[in-house]
Every structure is written in structure tokens, then in C-alpha cells.
Write a protein that holds these residues in place. Structure first.
Motif, short mmCIF file in Angstrom:
data_model
loop_
_atom_site.label_atom_id
_atom_site.label_comp_id
_atom_site.label_asym_id
_atom_site.label_seq_id
_atom_site.Cartn_x
_atom_site.Cartn_y
_atom_site.Cartn_z
N SER A 71 -42.72 -29.42 108.02
CA SER A 71 -42.13 -29.77 109.32
C SER A 71 -41.94 -28.54 110.20
N VAL A 95 -41.92 -35.34 109.93
CA VAL A 95 -40.47 -35.13 109.87
C VAL A 95 -39.82 -35.81 108.67
N GLY A 96 -40.58 -36.51 107.85
CA GLY A 96 -39.95 -37.18 106.72
C GLY A 96 -40.93 -37.86 105.80
N ILE A 115 -35.50 -43.01 103.07
CA ILE A 115 -36.21 -42.08 103.95
C ILE A 115 -35.54 -40.73 103.78
N ALA A 117 -35.58 -37.16 105.40
CA ALA A 117 -36.07 -36.60 106.65
C ALA A 117 -35.51 -35.20 106.90
N SER A 118 -36.25 -34.46 107.69
CA SER A 118 -35.79 -33.14 108.09
C SER A 118 -34.76 -33.30 109.21
N PHE A 121 -35.72 -35.19 112.58
CA PHE A 121 -35.91 -36.64 112.68
C PHE A 121 -34.81 -37.27 113.52
N SER A 123 -33.32 -40.74 114.33
CA SER A 123 -33.34 -42.12 113.84
C SER A 123 -33.25 -43.14 114.97
N LYS A 153 -31.00 -31.56 106.22
CA LYS A 153 -31.74 -32.71 105.73
C LYS A 153 -30.92 -33.97 105.99
#
Length: 167
Positions: A71, A95-96, A115, A117-118, A121, A123, A153
């Protein structure tokens, strides 16, 4: 085989003394041997479980580190590879990762078990998963990992996303 022969010869030499020992001595030795065996079995089983847990934790750490590396090191134009089947892209960046995915095209939704994700991300925004454009409609559980107050994270569980288009 020599040590066993020495032990056997010693045992034969001491047999007269052993034969006169009380029954409780033999019972105590038997219980001691049995207890030692049970203890070593439990210890070994615990070691195996600890190692399994450690391996799973290391696998999760490796997946997170790969996600962070990809990422932060990816340019704005990306090229999908065969390894990106579970990757989530947003704003032209990976990103995830989605896990436990149930795609329900007839219902127009995708359900993710989790999920990971970094920090990049979002949502609340649309994202790409495989050839679908999705928007999250429901998150049952969410969590964040921070280091010195900085978001590192994000983890989401039991996520439902509506299919809003195709790429």
C-alpha cells in the motif's frame, strides 16, 4: 546396547534386595513413572499448541507487513496480478484484503468475513474488489490498531457491501 546390558546386570545383582522391598515402594515407583509420562505428554501437547499459535500469529504479521509494503510502495497506476484475487483497491491503490468472501450477485451484495485494511482505507467510500465496485452498507465489528496515536491498520468483521458497479 551396552548401557542397557550394564543396567540389566546391575538389576540382576540387586535382585535379592529388590525382591524384599515392600509393595508400596513398587506402587510408588509405578505411580511416579506414570505421572512422569502424563506430565511429559501434557507438556509436549502444550508445546505443539503454542507453536501452532505462534505460526498463525507470524502468518498474520507477514500478511499485514505485505499489505503495508504494497500500500505504501504502489504507484497511482496499478497492475493486478494473479495474487490479487482477494485484494481491495481504493483510489487506485491496494488498501486491504478481503477474507471469507461470499459474493451474492443475484442479491446485489458481497459479504466479507473480515477485511484487513491499511490506514488509507476509507470505509465510507466506494472500493474495488475483483471486478466489482462496492460500497459498505453494514459493519458488525470494527477495530483499529494505532502506534503512538497514528492509525496503522483497520480490521472489519462481518461486512456487507452493496454492488454499485463493475470495472
Amino acid at each position: 546396547m551396552e548401557p542397557f546390558k550394564l543396567f540389566w546386570d546391575h538389576l540382576k545383582g540387586e535382585w535379592a534386595v529388590i525382591k524384599t522391598a515392600p509393595l508400596t515402594f513398587f506402587a510408588a515407583v509405578s505411580v511416579g513413572v506414570w505421572g512422569g509420562y502424563q506430565f511429559s505428554s501434557m507438556r509436549y501437547e502444550g508445546s505443539v499448541q503454542n507453536l501452532d499459535t505462534a505460526i498463525k500469529a507470524k502468518d498474520a504479521t507477514i500478511a499485514e507487513m505485505r499489505l503495508q509494503a504494497e500500500s505504501t510502495g504502489r504507484e497511482s497506476k496499478y497492475v493486478k496480478t494473479a495474487n490479487d484475487a482477494d485484494a481491495i483497491y481504493q483510489f487506485n491503490r491496494k488498501v486491504g484484503l478481503g477474507n471469507g468472501v461470499d459474493i451474492q450477485l443475484s442479491l446485489g451484495k458481497v459479504i466479507f468475513g473480515t477485511i484487513i485494511a491499511s490506514a488509507e482505507f476509507n470505509s465510507g467510500a466506494e472500493f474495488e474488489f475483483r471486478d466489482l465496485m462496492l460500497k459498505i452498507t453494514k459493519i458488525d465489528i470494527s477495530g483499529q490498531e494505532r502506534s503512538f496515536g497514528v492509525l496503522q491498520k483497520q480490521t472489519f468483521a462481518h461486512v456487507t457491501a452493496a454492488i454499485v458497479g463493475r470495472r
